[in-house]
Design a protein around this motif. Structure first.
Motif, PDB file in Angstrom:
ATOM      1  N   PHE A 190       0.854  -1.189   0.000  1.00 19.76           N
ATOM      2  CA  PHE A 190       0.000   0.000   0.000  1.00 19.76           C
ATOM      3  C   PHE A 190       0.891   1.241   0.000  1.00 19.76           C
ATOM      4  O   PHE A 190       1.955   1.249   0.625  1.00 19.76           O
ATOM      5  CB  PHE A 190      -0.910   0.018   1.232  1.00 19.76           C
ATOM      6  N   THR A 191       0.455   2.282  -0.706  1.00 18.73           N
ATOM      7  CA  THR A 191       1.197   3.542  -0.718  1.00 18.73           C
ATOM      8  C   THR A 191       0.250   4.691  -0.398  1.00 18.73           C
ATOM      9  O   THR A 191      -0.965   4.595  -0.599  1.00 18.73           O
ATOM     10  CB  THR A 191       1.860   3.808  -2.085  1.00 18.73           C
TER      11      THR A 191
ATOM     12  N   LEU B 256      -3.528   4.356  -1.712  1.00 13.28           N
ATOM     13  CA  LEU B 256      -4.674   4.773  -0.906  1.00 13.28           C
ATOM     14  C   LEU B 256      -5.189   6.160  -1.269  1.00 13.28           C
ATOM     15  O   LEU B 256      -6.298   6.522  -0.864  1.00 13.28           O
ATOM     16  CB  LEU B 256      -4.312   4.722   0.580  1.00 13.28           C
ATOM     17  N   ASN B 257      -4.401   6.935  -2.022  1.00 15.83           N
ATOM     18  CA  ASN B 257      -4.874   8.280  -2.365  1.00 15.83           C
ATOM     19  C   ASN B 257      -5.355   8.391  -3.810  1.00 15.83           C
ATOM     20  O   ASN B 257      -5.543   9.486  -4.332  1.00 15.83           O
ATOM     21  CB  ASN B 257      -3.805   9.340  -2.093  1.00 15.83           C
TER      22      ASN B 257
ATOM     23  N   ILE C 168      -8.371   9.443   6.624  1.00 17.23           N
ATOM     24  CA  ILE C 168      -8.694   8.883   5.306  1.00 17.23           C
ATOM     25  C   ILE C 168      -7.866   7.642   4.965  1.00 17.23           C
ATOM     26  O   ILE C 168      -8.392   6.649   4.457  1.00 17.23           O
ATOM     27  CB  ILE C 168      -8.542   9.939   4.187  1.00 17.23           C
ATOM     28  N   PHE C 169      -6.573   7.677   5.245  1.00 24.27           N
ATOM     29  CA  PHE C 169      -5.717   6.545   4.873  1.00 24.27           C
ATOM     30  C   PHE C 169      -5.850   5.388   5.860  1.00 24.27           C
ATOM     31  O   PHE C 169      -5.848   4.218   5.463  1.00 24.27           O
ATOM     32  CB  PHE C 169      -4.257   6.985   4.779  1.00 24.27           C
ATOM     33  N   SER C 170      -5.974   5.704   7.135  1.00 27.90           N
ATOM     34  CA  SER C 170      -6.038   4.635   8.137  1.00 27.90           C
ATOM     35  C   SER C 170      -7.332   3.838   8.014  1.00 27.90           C
ATOM     36  O   SER C 170      -7.343   2.615   8.210  1.00 27.90           O
ATOM     37  CB  SER C 170      -5.886   5.207   9.549  1.00 27.90           C
TER      38      SER C 170
ATOM     39  N   ARG D  19      -7.323  -0.203   7.253  1.00 22.25           N
ATOM     40  CA  ARG D  19      -8.028  -1.190   8.084  1.00 22.25           C
ATOM     41  C   ARG D  19      -8.980  -2.032   7.237  1.00 22.25           C
ATOM     42  O   ARG D  19      -9.223  -3.205   7.529  1.00 22.25           O
ATOM     43  CB  ARG D  19      -8.800  -0.486   9.202  1.00 22.25           C
ATOM     44  N   THR D  20      -9.513  -1.430   6.190  1.00 24.47           N
ATOM     45  CA  THR D  20     -10.469  -2.128   5.326  1.00 24.47           C
ATOM     46  C   THR D  20      -9.784  -3.128   4.394  1.00 24.47           C
ATOM     47  O   THR D  20     -10.286  -4.236   4.182  1.00 24.47           O
ATOM     48  CB  THR D  20     -11.255  -1.109   4.476  1.00 24.47           C
ATOM     49  N   PHE D  21      -8.627  -2.746   3.849  1.00 24.06           N
ATOM     50  CA  PHE D  21      -8.015  -3.538   2.778  1.00 24.06           C
ATOM     51  C   PHE D  21      -6.838  -4.410   3.208  1.00 24.06           C
ATOM     52  O   PHE D  21      -6.565  -5.432   2.572  1.00 24.06           O
ATOM     53  CB  PHE D  21      -7.519  -2.607   1.658  1.00 24.06           C
TER      54      PHE D  21
END
Length: 469
Positions: A51-52, A86-87, A105-107, A111-113
């Motif tokens: 993830f980035t 993530l963005n 927004i990112f956290s 947690r979802t993915f």
């Protein structure tokens, strides 16, 4: 003299700006960059997701990095990395920012993915962006490895990263320049290293049915005892062809021999000898009987492999003479209830003897090879046809493993799933033999592997398509 900038402004002169970048780049901590490269490679080995995330210019870098990971890191047409920025989704970002907060927004997405063991890569010039700090904390709580690309003093982000590479400048534009250089240097290194990391090149996925039987070629797929047989055959057959009055060019003779030997690899040795017989007639020579060519070839080959056979007879370790991981994979297939059959173009008496010396004979229901009393019957084709006839099978009930053009072609003709084993026998590493890969793809291989050294991943790949598991 070039003076490195310590202010937040780079030079307004483009040439000087470029010189500042070039000079400062030498201060990069390349040890850390190599550590990050290793983390990326671990992601491939462990099949984890990368993830980035970033803000502003760093968000563009985070997004660009995904492009390089998914597409830029493809080797031998294998899939790139499983990676997600993530963005990238404007809709999701604005939704989460509006309904929760920009800091989350990112956290929330992570947690979802994500799952424990995945990799989080963050980009931040200041190292103090609240949403970056929060996603780093969330990643650590979830058991992810955290990699950061920062600048200046690293900010609060520095303490939250397992690895952090700080651009050696205070200027934000140059920090972002460095981050792009770093990810391109990283991808260039990763792409080369991936050539030596076990993976599967997938052309077609397995049928959605668990196979009942597996067909294995012997030489080059199970055994490496006869490694080096091709140069011996090339040299001997070329010598014979050059005796023909109408064949005066060694290069032409070598190409003719290599072409038909390679094409017939997988069939019994006598087929290559028959073809040599016909080529000698074609170029005005007087040929011997094909069996005579076979006897002389085997004499030369046996000299080449004598020390290996003697070592095994004296109780030597068989593992150096086997394709890596094949025993573990055969054991896994046995535990899955899949019956294995061994076929070879090598003389059956030698296949039986060598399978016993390697201590793999007990994994196979039947072992078949070439016989001089029926030397032109293709044993592999016969075994497959007998299995289908005697057990009322469909082609999808079989899975075939081999490195010969013949067995892959036979497998495809009956709609069996064909796994090409492009083992690098000479270097004995997990790189792909490019020549084998090319010809096996032409034969119709459904996937290509370097060997069986990651038998767990190979079986897992097969299982994913089996609807009854």
């Amino acid at each position: 003299m070039i003076i490195l900038t310590t202010s937040y402004d780079g030079s307004s002169n483009p040439k000087t700006y470029a010189s500042e970048i070039s000079k400062a780049l030498e201060k990069t901590d390349f040890i850390v960059l190599n550590d990050i490269i290793n983390e990326i490679l671990i992601s491939k080995k462990k099949d984890r997701t990368i993830f980035t995330a970033g803000n502003g210019g760093s968000s563009a870098t985070a997004s660009h990095f995904i492009n390089d990971l998914v597409k830029g890191a493809r080797v031998n047409n294998r899939d790139g990395f499983r990676a997600r920025c993530l963005n990238d989704s404007t809709a999701l970002l604005t939704c989460l920012a509006n309904d929760f907060s920009y800091e989350e927004i990112f956290s929330i997405m992570l947690r979802t993915f994500a799952k424990p063991g995945d990799l989080m890569v963050v980009f931040s010039g200041s190292g103090n962006s609240p949403n970056i700090l929060q996603v780093c904390e969330t990643a650590r709580q979830m058991g992810l490895t955290v990699v950061g690309f920062g600048g200046r003093d690293g900010g609060k982000m520095k303490a939250l990263c397992d690895h952090i590479l700080i651009a050696p400048t205070d200027n934000m534009e140059q920090i972002e320049d460095f981050h792009m250089i770093y990810i391109h240097a990283l991808i260039s290194s990763v792409r080369e290293k991936l050539k030596y990391i076990w993976d599967i090149e997938i052309i077609n996925y397995p049928k959605r049915i668990k196979p009942k039987y597996a067909i294995f070629d012997f030489d080059g797929t199970v055994s490496l005892i006869r490694e080096g047989w091709q140069p011996i055959m090339y040299e001997y057959f070329t010598q014979e062809l050059l005796k023909c009055p109408e064949m005066r060019d060694k290069g032409t003779a070598e190409k003719i021999v290599m072409d038909f030997v390679d094409y017939l690899t997988g069939k019994q040795t006598i087929f290559q000898c028959i073809h040599l017989h016909d080529e000698i007639i074609k170029y005005g020579g007087i040929p011997k009987e094909p069996l005579e060519y076979k006897i002389e070839y085997l004499r030369r080959l046996n000299e080449h492999i004598k020390m290996r056979i003697d070592d095994l007879k004296n109780g030597g370790d068989p593992s150096p003479y086997m394709v890596p991981g094949v025993v573990d994979f055969l054991e896994k297939l046995k535990n899955e209830g899949i019956d294995c059959y061994l076929t070879s173009g090598t003389d059956e008496i030698d296949v039986l003897k060598e399978a016993e010396l390697l201590n793999v004979a007990h994994y196979f229901k039947e072992i078949h090879g070439a016989r001089d009393d029926n030397s032109t019957m293709c044993s592999k084709k016969q075994v497959i046809n007998d299995l289908i006839k005697n057990k009322s099978l469909e082609g999808s009930d079989l899975i075939t493993f081999g490195y010969g053009y013949v067995e892959i072609e036979i497998a495809k003709n009956i709609d069996s799933y064909a796994v090409a084993v492009a083992t690098n026998e000479e270097d004995k590493d997990t790189s792909i033999n490019v020549w084998k890969r090319s010809r096996l793809l032409k034969a119709g291989a459904d996937c290509v592997i370097p060997d069986f050294s990651d038998s767990h991943r190979l079986l897992d790949f097969m299982r994913r398509s089996w609807s009854d598991i």
